[in-house]
Scaffold this active site. Structure first.
Site, PDB file in Angstrom:
ATOM      1  N   LYS B  45     -17.747 -27.811 -48.952  1.00  0.00           N
ATOM      2  CA  LYS B  45     -16.632 -27.581 -48.027  1.00  0.00           C
ATOM      3  C   LYS B  45     -15.369 -28.218 -48.599  1.00  0.00           C
ATOM      4  O   LYS B  45     -15.374 -29.377 -49.036  1.00  0.00           O
ATOM      5  CB  LYS B  45     -16.974 -28.205 -46.671  1.00  0.00           C
ATOM      6  N   CYS B 136      -7.406 -19.975 -47.774  1.00  0.00           N
ATOM      7  CA  CYS B 136      -7.446 -20.058 -46.312  1.00  0.00           C
ATOM      8  C   CYS B 136      -6.152 -19.566 -45.687  1.00  0.00           C
ATOM      9  O   CYS B 136      -5.078 -20.045 -46.014  1.00  0.00           O
ATOM     10  CB  CYS B 136      -7.741 -21.486 -45.867  1.00  0.00           C
ATOM     11  N   LYS B 174     -10.393 -19.272 -56.248  1.00  0.00           N
ATOM     12  CA  LYS B 174     -10.833 -18.460 -55.102  1.00  0.00           C
ATOM     13  C   LYS B 174      -9.634 -17.763 -54.499  1.00  0.00           C
ATOM     14  O   LYS B 174      -8.648 -18.403 -54.116  1.00  0.00           O
ATOM     15  CB  LYS B 174     -11.533 -19.338 -54.067  1.00  0.00           C
ATOM     16  N   THR B 202     -11.294 -15.462 -46.488  1.00  0.00           N
ATOM     17  CA  THR B 202     -11.267 -14.748 -45.204  1.00  0.00           C
ATOM     18  C   THR B 202      -9.979 -13.953 -45.017  1.00  0.00           C
ATOM     19  O   THR B 202      -8.962 -14.223 -45.637  1.00  0.00           O
ATOM     20  CB  THR B 202     -11.419 -15.739 -44.043  1.00  0.00           C
ATOM     21  N   CYS B 388     -26.593  10.050 -36.697  1.00  0.00           N
ATOM     22  CA  CYS B 388     -28.009  10.297 -36.390  1.00  0.00           C
ATOM     23  C   CYS B 388     -28.763   8.980 -36.212  1.00  0.00           C
ATOM     24  O   CYS B 388     -28.799   8.158 -37.118  1.00  0.00           O
ATOM     25  CB  CYS B 388     -28.655  11.112 -37.499  1.00  0.00           C
TER      26      CYS B 388
END
Lengths: 446, 414
Positions: B45, B136, B174, B202, B388
């Site tokens: 984290k 973030c 990232k 995100t 379906c």
């Protein structure tokens, strides 16, 4: 579960919020849904289930009650295997959606909380209608007529409305509380309810026909039939209708060894009720074979699961006892070469301290004759809309049931009541127009 | 047993499944539990030199019918625990699980010295790599961090180069998906010296509105804010961005795929589109660490069943088949074929085609309720196949129609 509490049905819904949401999510929202086609009252089932899924539980109940004024009772007593659930497309590759339980879930929200789904009609219309009988057919018709703004009076011999829902269906399937609450929801729409009034005795039929724009016979059937054999007057022998009524009112007692005569749905109800009241042995005795039995398969399966025993091809010929019944004497039956059932030689004796006769109900000949409506063997002759051969007189529910065709179910009675109400409104309007009397606004069925 | 080991930009792990930097990797306790369960790696984290304060509540969920957490969003920030505590736990985890990949995610104020100081500290704790949180979309942005960096290629390049000039372990940048062209971000990271990229972080979102309180969810003391969206619903966006980066020759570094991965099939899709390994978060938040057992087992069986030796052999395998729209064959045609035996007669396909497509399905006999496809009208759009509920509709190339499938299932125009 045994004893009195076992026969009292649950008031509250037996499906939790979580389960209802999961089950509602299974509905495919089919196009041209087979379940709706299979419902005698044509409830828009995918729509009400979608409303449950969206959290609109009261809206779901409204969708149900719009089509079926007794949607809560029907949710509990409908033979769903034979109707909506039997038609569910999921039945082909999985299990059908539990439509009956979802319908109960939705309608309970309204009954429990006393939600008023319908505003009283803003525009009264100048018609008066009388309905004889506050059972499913009469209540359904009353609801439709009241919502149209007509003046409706319902005459009922009993003290409570609901008919067989209140007095005849075993309490563990449909409690008196639900039946009465649902009926009162209908009566609260401005319907006059004359309880304890026996039309024919307290009110003259001709007076009703003359003073009203239409009269609906929704009187159901009469007392339970008797076998007419020796010993039927003994203590401990009673008909199923009386027994079930006492059970519903919480004053029925079951014997130790109970024999139920007949193998229709009412016989199953009486037998399972006796078991739940604590009878050690309940035996259904039927003069024909399993194949000819008229009970629904699920009723038969339920009775077996409740421990009811079955004796086929036995015909009671005499009840024996000193004051109270102790024994049922039967003769075996057999098919003769022409295919008809006949008594065989062999005799059998079944010990019993209670005998419940469930071989059908008498017809209301008295009332039908008093109204001078043509009938066949006590079943009123009506058209598709419930019109009898006599102008201004209509009939719906069990009193039109001929023993053939559509089953004498609550849901069919409701639909017949709805249709009769529409015909009553339409005919009343036509008569007014014919006589050059006032016409009304646009709220009319055409 | 296929070879599931992964070596990405020099970081090795026994399988390609890492935990993404998120609540499941908040503490050493959690990461040790994850490694005991079998996870191949964990991105801690996000750490920072000055811990933040978090709000209550923090998560919002998108439910569909009875399906929970189809989409998920959060307004939680990076680690709110002391830097030193995290470093001590990283050290301990690495000691106990030397074969697993332990990567420190970092988000530091835009200052070279502070970044480099943090890099030295986490390297000293024994991490196998460093992931730079440029993603973030909430909370840290207002302080010039997270997506505030990731939305500006020049800032990505600059901060990546700060880290690279101090780091000895591999560095992964990232990336945030909240940009118009993800390749610009990826190229900037590479220009700054990144050894790998990971995506997607995100997506900016409002998960819903509390109808009673009239406040966006999740609600904090009567107010709501936008947060980062993730979970199965974002997978298609992530797949697209991974493929775009993997196909771009000027990017050219390994990719760690992130976004809605819940099953081994999801992971295989990311690998086929060019990811070297994957990171998982929401599925663990919903089900716990033990989903790793099926992830590993399913991937292994898939590889074995297809005679593939190892994970690295499928990386990018679908990329040659991912082309610009203009390269698609306009003359190719498929039509729907309904398997009458499996059809349950719900008419979902019929009404979908009638109301929303090309009126190419006839309802058929009202009793039998087996719809039939009007071949001349069918454009092969797939809508019927999508609706379906029993998967009895297959899209069949016209050329194969007469041979492979019974003609009774596809009727001519009446």
């Amino acid at each position: 579960m045994m004893g009195a509490e076992a026969v009292q049905g649950p008031w509250s819904s037996t499906i939790s919020d979580v389960e209802a949401m999961a089950e509602a999510a299974r509905c495919l929202f089919c196009e041209d849904p087979p379940c709706v086609r299979a419902c005698p009252t044509g409830i828009d089932i995918p729509l009400f289930i979608r409303k449950i899924a969206s959290g609109n539980r009261v809206g779901a109940a409204k969708t149900i009650f719009d089509a079926n004024p007794l949607g809560s009772s029907c949710a509990r007593v409908c033979p769903t295997d034979e109707l909506c659930e039997g038609a569910c497309v999921w039945g082909k590759s999985s299990r059908p959606v539990e439509i009956g339980r979802l319908q109960q879930y939705a309608t309970d929200a309204v009954l429990e909380r006393g939600v008023a789904l319908y505003d009283p009609p803003s525009q009264p219309i100048p018609y008066r209608f009388a309905i004889i009988g506050a059972g499913p057919a009469g209540l359904a018709a009353a609801r439709e007529l009241a919502l149209a703004g007509a003046q409706v009076t319902v005459y009922e011999r009993e003290q409570s409305p609901g008919g067989l829902n209140t007095y005849g269906i075993p309490p563990f399937r449909l409690s008196e509380g639900v039946a009465v609450a649902e009926a009162e929801m209908i009566l609260s729409l401005g319907v006059r309810f004359e309880r304890g009034v026996d039309v024919g005795m307290h009110v003259r039929p001709e007076q009703l026909v003359d003073s009203c724009d239409g009269v609906l016979l929704a009187c159901g059937l009469g007392a339970g039939k008797r076998l007419g054999i020796e010993g039927e007057e003994l203590d401990g022998v009673m008909d199923a209708i009386t027994f079930l009524r006492m059970a519903k009112e919480g004053r029925a007692r079951a014997g130790r060894e109970v024999v139920v005569i007949g193998a229709g749905n009412t016989a199953m109800d009486a037998a399972t009720t006796a078991r739940r009241l604590g009878a050690e042995r309940v035996t259904i005795v039927y003069r024909r074979s399993e194949k000819e039995m008229t009970a629904y398969r699920f009723e038969y399966a339920f009775a077996k699961s409740e421990g009811v025993q079955f004796r086929w091809k036995l015909m009671p010929v005499r009840f024996v006892g000193e004051g109270a019944v102790q024994e049922v004497r039967c003769r075996q039956t057999e098919l003769d070469p022409s295919g008809a059932w006949r008594l065989a030689e062999r005799e059998e004796r079944l010990s019993a301290d209670q005998v419940i006769v469930a071989i059908g109900q008498a017809r209301r000949w008295d009332l039908l004759d008093a109204f001078q409506v043509p009938h066949r063997d006590g079943a009123v002759t009506v058209d598709e809309q419930g019109r009898t051969r006599r102008p201004k007189v209509y009939a719906a529910g069990d009193c039109v049931w001929s023993g053939k065709g559509a089953e004498a179910t609550v849901v069919v009675a409701v639909e017949q009541g709805k249709r009769a109400a529409l015909a009553m409104l339409k005919d009343a309007r036509s008569r007014r127009v014919e006589h050059g009397l006032a016409t009304e606004g646009s709220a009319w069925p055409t | 047993m296929a070879d599931l080991t992964v070596e990405m930009a020099g970081i090795r792990s026994p399988n390609p499944f890492w935990l993404a930097s998120a609540p499941p990797t908040n503490t050493g306790f959690q990461v040790e539990r994850a490694f005991e369960a079998g996870w191949g790696g964990a991105v801690w984290k996000t750490l920072t030199d000055r811990p933040v304060r978090n709000v209550s509540s923090r998560f919002g969920s998108l439910h569909l019918a009875d399906k929970r957490m189809v989409g998920f969003n959060n307004i939680e920030l990076i680690s709110d625990r002391p830097f030193e505590d995290n470093l001590a736990e990283i050290r301990q985890v690495k000691r106990r699980f030397p074969d697993r990949a332990v990567v420190a995610s970092l988000m530091i104020e835009p200052d070279k010295k502070q970044w480099q100081e943090a890099v030295r500290k986490v390297e000293d704790a024994g991490v196998d790599g460093i992931e730079l949180n440029f993603g973030c979309p909430h909370g840290m942005v207002e302080r010039g961090m997270g997506a505030a960096v990731g939305q500006h290629p020049d800032l990505i390049e600059r901060q990546t180069s700060w880290v690279k000039s101090a780091a000895t372990v591999p560095v992964i940048a990232k990336l945030t998906p909240n940009v118009t062209d993800i390749r610009a971000s990826a190229r900037a990271a590479v220009a700054g010296g990144a050894d790998a990229i990971s995506l997607i972080n995100t997506i900016n979102s409002i998960i819903g509105v509390d109808l009673k309180a009239c406040v966006p969810r999740p609600t904090v003391a009567g107010l709501g804010t936008h947060g980062g969206y993730c979970g199965p619903a974002v997978k298609p966006i992530a797949l697209y961005m991974v493929a775009e980066c993997a196909k771009d020759d000027t990017v050219g570094v390994p990719i760690s795929g992130i976004g809605g991965i819940a099953t081994w099939q999801d992971a295989v899709e990311f690998l086929l589109l060019g990811a070297w390994a994957v990171q998982v978060c929401t599925a663990v938040m919903q089900h716990g660490f033990r989903i790793i057992e099926d992830l590993v087992d399913g991937l292994n069986r898939f590889l074995d069943d297809n005679g593939i030796g190892g994970v690295r052999d499928i990386v990018g395998k679908a990329l040659p088949n991912y082309v610009p729209f203009g390269s698609l064959d306009l003359d190719h045609r498929v039509v729907a074929a309904i398997d009458a035996d499996r059809c349950i007669g719900c008419y979902k396909c019929y009404i979908a085609c009638l109301d929303a497509a090309h009126q190419a399905i006839a309802p058929g006999d009202a009793e039998a309720r087996v719809p039939s496809v009007l071949v001349d009208e069918c454009v092969g759009c797939n809508l019927c196949e999508a609706v379906c509920p029993v998967a009895c509709i297959e899209m069949v190339p016209m050329a194969e129609l007469a041979g492979a499938h019974p003609l009774t299932s596809v009727s001519a125009h009446p």
